[in-house]
Design a protein around this motif. Structure first.
Motif, PDB file in Angstrom:
ATOM      1  N   PRO A  83      33.638  25.934  19.251  1.00  0.00           N
ATOM      2  CA  PRO A  83      33.236  27.227  19.809  1.00  0.00           C
ATOM      3  C   PRO A  83      32.719  27.077  21.232  1.00  0.00           C
ATOM      4  O   PRO A  83      32.426  25.971  21.701  1.00  0.00           O
ATOM      5  CB  PRO A  83      32.116  27.672  18.864  1.00  0.00           C
ATOM      6  CG  PRO A  83      31.557  26.400  18.319  1.00  0.00           C
ATOM      7  CD  PRO A  83      32.730  25.471  18.188  1.00  0.00           C
ATOM      8  N   SER A  84      32.583  28.176  21.926  1.00  0.00           N
ATOM      9  CA  SER A  84      32.066  28.155  23.285  1.00  0.00           C
ATOM     10  C   SER A  84      30.666  27.557  23.313  1.00  0.00           C
ATOM     11  O   SER A  84      29.828  27.838  22.458  1.00  0.00           O
ATOM     12  CB  SER A  84      32.028  29.574  23.850  1.00  0.00           C
ATOM     13  OG  SER A  84      31.372  29.590  25.097  1.00  0.00           O
ATOM     14  N   LEU A  85      30.429  26.732  24.309  1.00  0.00           N
ATOM     15  CA  LEU A  85      29.109  26.135  24.522  1.00  0.00           C
ATOM     16  C   LEU A  85      28.498  26.671  25.811  1.00  0.00           C
ATOM     17  O   LEU A  85      27.742  25.979  26.491  1.00  0.00           O
ATOM     18  CB  LEU A  85      29.216  24.609  24.562  1.00  0.00           C
ATOM     19  CG  LEU A  85      29.787  23.949  23.300  1.00  0.00           C
ATOM     20  CD1 LEU A  85      29.870  22.438  23.485  1.00  0.00           C
ATOM     21  CD2 LEU A  85      28.959  24.294  22.075  1.00  0.00           C
ATOM     22  N   GLY A  86      28.827  27.912  26.125  1.00  0.00           N
ATOM     23  CA  GLY A  86      28.261  28.556  27.309  1.00  0.00           C
ATOM     24  C   GLY A  86      28.712  27.865  28.579  1.00  0.00           C
ATOM     25  O   GLY A  86      29.892  27.594  28.771  1.00  0.00           O
ATOM     26  N   ASP A  87      27.774  27.565  29.446  1.00  0.00           N
ATOM     27  CA  ASP A  87      28.078  26.929  30.731  1.00  0.00           C
ATOM     28  C   ASP A  87      27.946  25.413  30.656  1.00  0.00           C
ATOM     29  O   ASP A  87      27.475  24.774  31.606  1.00  0.00           O
ATOM     30  CB  ASP A  87      27.149  27.480  31.822  1.00  0.00           C
ATOM     31  CG  ASP A  87      27.364  28.961  32.069  1.00  0.00           C
ATOM     32  OD1 ASP A  87      28.521  29.410  31.953  1.00  0.00           O
ATOM     33  OD2 ASP A  87      26.378  29.655  32.370  1.00  0.00           O
ATOM     34  N   ALA A  88      28.378  24.848  29.544  1.00  0.00           N
ATOM     35  CA  ALA A  88      28.269  23.403  29.369  1.00  0.00           C
ATOM     36  C   ALA A  88      29.028  22.663  30.467  1.00  0.00           C
ATOM     37  O   ALA A  88      30.091  23.095  30.918  1.00  0.00           O
ATOM     38  CB  ALA A  88      28.795  22.994  28.001  1.00  0.00           C
ATOM     39  N   GLN A  89      28.458  21.540  30.889  1.00  0.00           N
ATOM     40  CA  GLN A  89      29.063  20.704  31.916  1.00  0.00           C
ATOM     41  C   GLN A  89      29.319  19.315  31.356  1.00  0.00           C
ATOM     42  O   GLN A  89      28.554  18.807  30.537  1.00  0.00           O
ATOM     43  CB  GLN A  89      28.148  20.593  33.131  1.00  0.00           C
ATOM     44  CG  GLN A  89      27.787  21.915  33.776  1.00  0.00           C
ATOM     45  CD  GLN A  89      26.798  21.732  34.912  1.00  0.00           C
ATOM     46  OE1 GLN A  89      27.008  20.915  35.814  1.00  0.00           O
ATOM     47  NE2 GLN A  89      25.706  22.467  34.861  1.00  0.00           N
TER      48      GLN A  89
END
Length: 218
Positions: A83-89
């Motif tokens: 799933p999406s991890l937001g603004d993960a880098q």
């Protein structure tokens, strides 16, 4: 530096200006409900280190937390496998970032071999340094990387990729003053005691038991 072992590989690290959670995986629920996090770090893609069901809820409750992950995790997010991890880098081996008063350095690059017939995956360990604080190392699932100057070591106590002889040699090589077992949810209490006893007897690292929600000041 205050350390809490929140089950299996999950570790909460707190300094005067940073609150960092490492490896919120599916083998533990003690990290559920945490707030006021400054960063979440993930060493690799296995669900015992990254819980795909519960991590999005944690990130929603900590909207200002930075998220740094082993690079292949973002490829899994892009493909829809995670799933999406937001603004993960991505934070690859050899790269650094700063969270509050903590310098985070990623090292390693590859997960330990479980079996030659299984495909290899990425893994980065994290070294956390802050002025006037002990240097802490969380290796994820690998014994290959041995950073220098480590005062405090999170020691994987057991995994299908490791043997006790390798664990002892890894702890000796790092040479930390203190350590505590992680990655232990596949062991019963007798097995945990055996590993701690061997590490105490056969290495120079003082082993502390942080199970049960104990927060230890290092």
């Amino acid at each position: 530096m205050r350390i809490a072992h929140l089950g299996h590989a999950a570790v909460l690290v707190e300094t005067e200006a940073a609150r960092i959670l490492i490896d919120p995986g599916a083998f533990s629920t003690d990290w559920h409900g945490l707030t006021d996090l400054d960063a979440v770090l993930v060493t690799h893609q296995h669900p015992d280190h990254l819980d795909p069901a519960a991590l999005p809820t944690l990130l929603a409750a900590n909207p200002s937390a930075k998220v740094y992950v082993e690079p292949s995790i973002l490829l899994q997010v892009q493909s829809g496998d995670l799933p999406s991890l937001g603004d993960a880098q991505a934070l690859a081996a050899g790269e650094q970032t700063t969270v509050g008063d903590v310098l985070v350095t990623a090292g390693g690059g590859r997960h330990a071999v479980i079996h030659r017939d299984l495909p290899g995956i990425g893994n980065v360990g994290y070294v956390l340094r802050s002025a006037g604080e002990p240097t802490f190392f969380h290796p994820g699932d690998s014994y290959d990387t041995v950073p220098s100057g480590v005062d405090l070591l999170a020691v994987p106590a057991y995994g299908p990729w490791a043997a006790l002889k390798e664990t002892i040699d890894f702890v000796r090589a790092v040479g930390a003053l203190e350590g505590f077992p992680i990655h232990d949810e596949l062991l019963n209490d007798r097995g945990r005691g055996l590993v701690r006893g061997r590490l105490d007897a056969m290495t120079s690292t003082r082993v502390v038991d942080l199970r049960g929600g104990v927060t230890h000041q290092f």
